[in-house]
Design a protein around this motif. Structure first.
Motif, PDB file in Angstrom:
ATOM      1  N   GLY A  98      -3.615   6.546  -6.309  1.00 34.27           N
ATOM      2  CA  GLY A  98      -3.903   5.774  -5.509  1.00 34.27           C
ATOM      3  C   GLY A  98      -3.155   5.586  -4.101  1.00 34.27           C
ATOM      4  O   GLY A  98      -2.304   6.079  -3.830  1.00 34.27           O
ATOM      5  N   MET A  99      -3.981   4.587  -3.398  1.00 38.46           N
ATOM      6  CA  MET A  99      -3.273   4.268  -1.963  1.00 38.46           C
ATOM      7  C   MET A  99      -3.219   2.807  -1.707  1.00 38.46           C
ATOM      8  O   MET A  99      -4.184   2.092  -1.962  1.00 38.46           O
ATOM      9  CB  MET A  99      -4.057   5.049  -0.999  1.00 38.46           C
ATOM     10  N   ILE A 100      -1.906   2.537  -0.926  1.00 42.76           N
ATOM     11  CA  ILE A 100      -1.872   1.234  -0.462  1.00 42.76           C
ATOM     12  C   ILE A 100      -1.871   1.448   0.870  1.00 42.76           C
ATOM     13  O   ILE A 100      -0.826   2.097   1.558  1.00 42.76           O
ATOM     14  CB  ILE A 100      -0.581   0.617  -0.805  1.00 42.76           C
ATOM     15  N   PHE A 101      -2.599   0.649   1.710  1.00 38.06           N
ATOM     16  CA  PHE A 101      -2.704   0.805   3.209  1.00 38.06           C
ATOM     17  C   PHE A 101      -1.848  -0.013   4.031  1.00 38.06           C
ATOM     18  O   PHE A 101      -0.921  -0.898   3.508  1.00 38.06           O
ATOM     19  CB  PHE A 101      -3.984   0.558   3.642  1.00 38.06           C
ATOM     20  N   GLN A 102      -1.633   0.186   5.493  1.00 38.74           N
ATOM     21  CA  GLN A 102      -0.740  -0.475   6.262  1.00 38.74           C
ATOM     22  C   GLN A 102      -1.111  -1.965   6.264  1.00 38.74           C
ATOM     23  O   GLN A 102      -0.329  -2.994   6.266  1.00 38.74           O
ATOM     24  CB  GLN A 102      -1.071   0.161   7.651  1.00 38.74           C
ATOM     25  N   LYS A 103      -2.585  -2.045   6.547  1.00 41.75           N
ATOM     26  CA  LYS A 103      -2.913  -3.622   6.542  1.00 41.75           C
ATOM     27  C   LYS A 103      -3.316  -4.003   5.034  1.00 41.75           C
ATOM     28  O   LYS A 103      -4.240  -3.396   4.464  1.00 41.75           O
ATOM     29  CB  LYS A 103      -3.715  -3.920   7.552  1.00 41.75           C
ATOM     30  N   PRO A 104      -2.817  -5.220   4.538  1.00 38.12           N
ATOM     31  CA  PRO A 104      -3.259  -5.612   2.989  1.00 38.12           C
ATOM     32  C   PRO A 104      -4.765  -5.558   3.411  1.00 38.12           C
ATOM     33  O   PRO A 104      -5.425  -6.404   4.055  1.00 38.12           O
ATOM     34  CB  PRO A 104      -2.785  -6.911   3.017  1.00 38.12           C
TER      35      PRO A 104
END
Length: 261
Positions: A98-104
């Motif tokens: 999975g991935m968590i991006f810079q901007k929510p």
């Protein structure tokens, strides 16, 4: 030739002779990268802007495939297979990595439905199971106490730090094996940043983590291993404390001492 330490941990991923070229260009943006990613550990990627950190991060779950014409070469091994093969199931891959991006990026729906979104895509329809999995994910993301009484409220009503923890809850609800964090605190205030860093450290008990950060202090605080990248190449990968104190490569030393960046 990069300086790569031996990883004593079991490997979550292994990169071998990896190159990536963007559509419309002839020169690879990533060149001959080989590195292990330790299981249940945090690996940070640091380096100046444009060095290829995010390009490499997005290769781990084939996010570049969203834009046609980009080219992968080499091997990224995950669970005994090369995820760069054309037959790779990308939906399943992105569930596992999975991935968590810079901007929510909270979806325009309720807090509950944000976390349940991926579970429903997996075919889970039982209300009791959904409730249990949503609650567990929100607890693991350290946001349950703040939102338990307003699960039906619009997720976009949360603060930036809360939205980022909600995005983490959404990612871990489907029980991934690896989480990719792309500068997850760059848009947050110091208190929210501290909360996310604490959460990332806690999560490594359950998942393997790779985090891209421009903040060398953050890499030093949260990571077990750090890789320094420059001009599309991996220069050095080492135990974080050792790399910051006694780097093996001159370029690494010059970067962390502020001679360029």
């Amino acid at each position: 030739m990069a300086t790569i330490i031996n990883i004593p941990h079991e490997k979550a991923l292994e990169v071998k002779d990896f190159q990536f070229t963007y559509n419309g260009t002839t020169e690879p943006s990533l060149k001959e990268i080989s590195m292990p990613i330790a299981k249940n550990s945090i690996t940070a990627l640091i380096g100046p802007s444009g060095c290829g950190k995010t390009t490499l991060l997005r290769s781990f779950n084939r996010m570049h495939d969203l834009y046609p014409g980009n080219r992968y070469e080499g091997l990224i091994e995950f669970k005994g297979r090369n995820i760069l093969e054309p037959k790779e199931d990308l939906i399943q891959l992105r569930t596992c990595i999975g991935m968590i991006f810079q901007k929510p990026t909270a979806f325009p729906m309720s807090i509950y439905d944000n976390v349940a979104y991926g579970l429903r895509l997996q075919g889970i329809k039982n209300r009791s199971e959904l409730n249990d999995r949503v609650e567990k994910a929100l607890q693991d993301a350290a946001i349950w106490k703040e939102v338990s009484s307003r699960l039906k409220h619009d997720a976009n009503g949360l603060s930036g730090g809360q939205q980022q923890r909600l995005c983490i809850a959404r990612a871990i609800a489907v029980e991934p094996e690896v989480l990719l964090f792309d500068e997850p605190t760059s848009a947050l205030d110091p208190i929210s940043t501290q909360g996310i860093e604490k959460l990332v450290i806690e999560l490594k008990e359950k998942v393997s983590i790779i985090i891209v950060t421009h903040n060398m202090q953050q890499a030093a605080r949260v990571s077990d291993y750090t890789g320094f990248m420059y001009l599309g190449e991996l220069i050095e990968l080492g135990i974080t404390e050792e790399l910051f104190v006694t780097p093996k490569e001159r370029l690494t030393e010059e970067y962390i001492t502020g001679k360029f960046g």
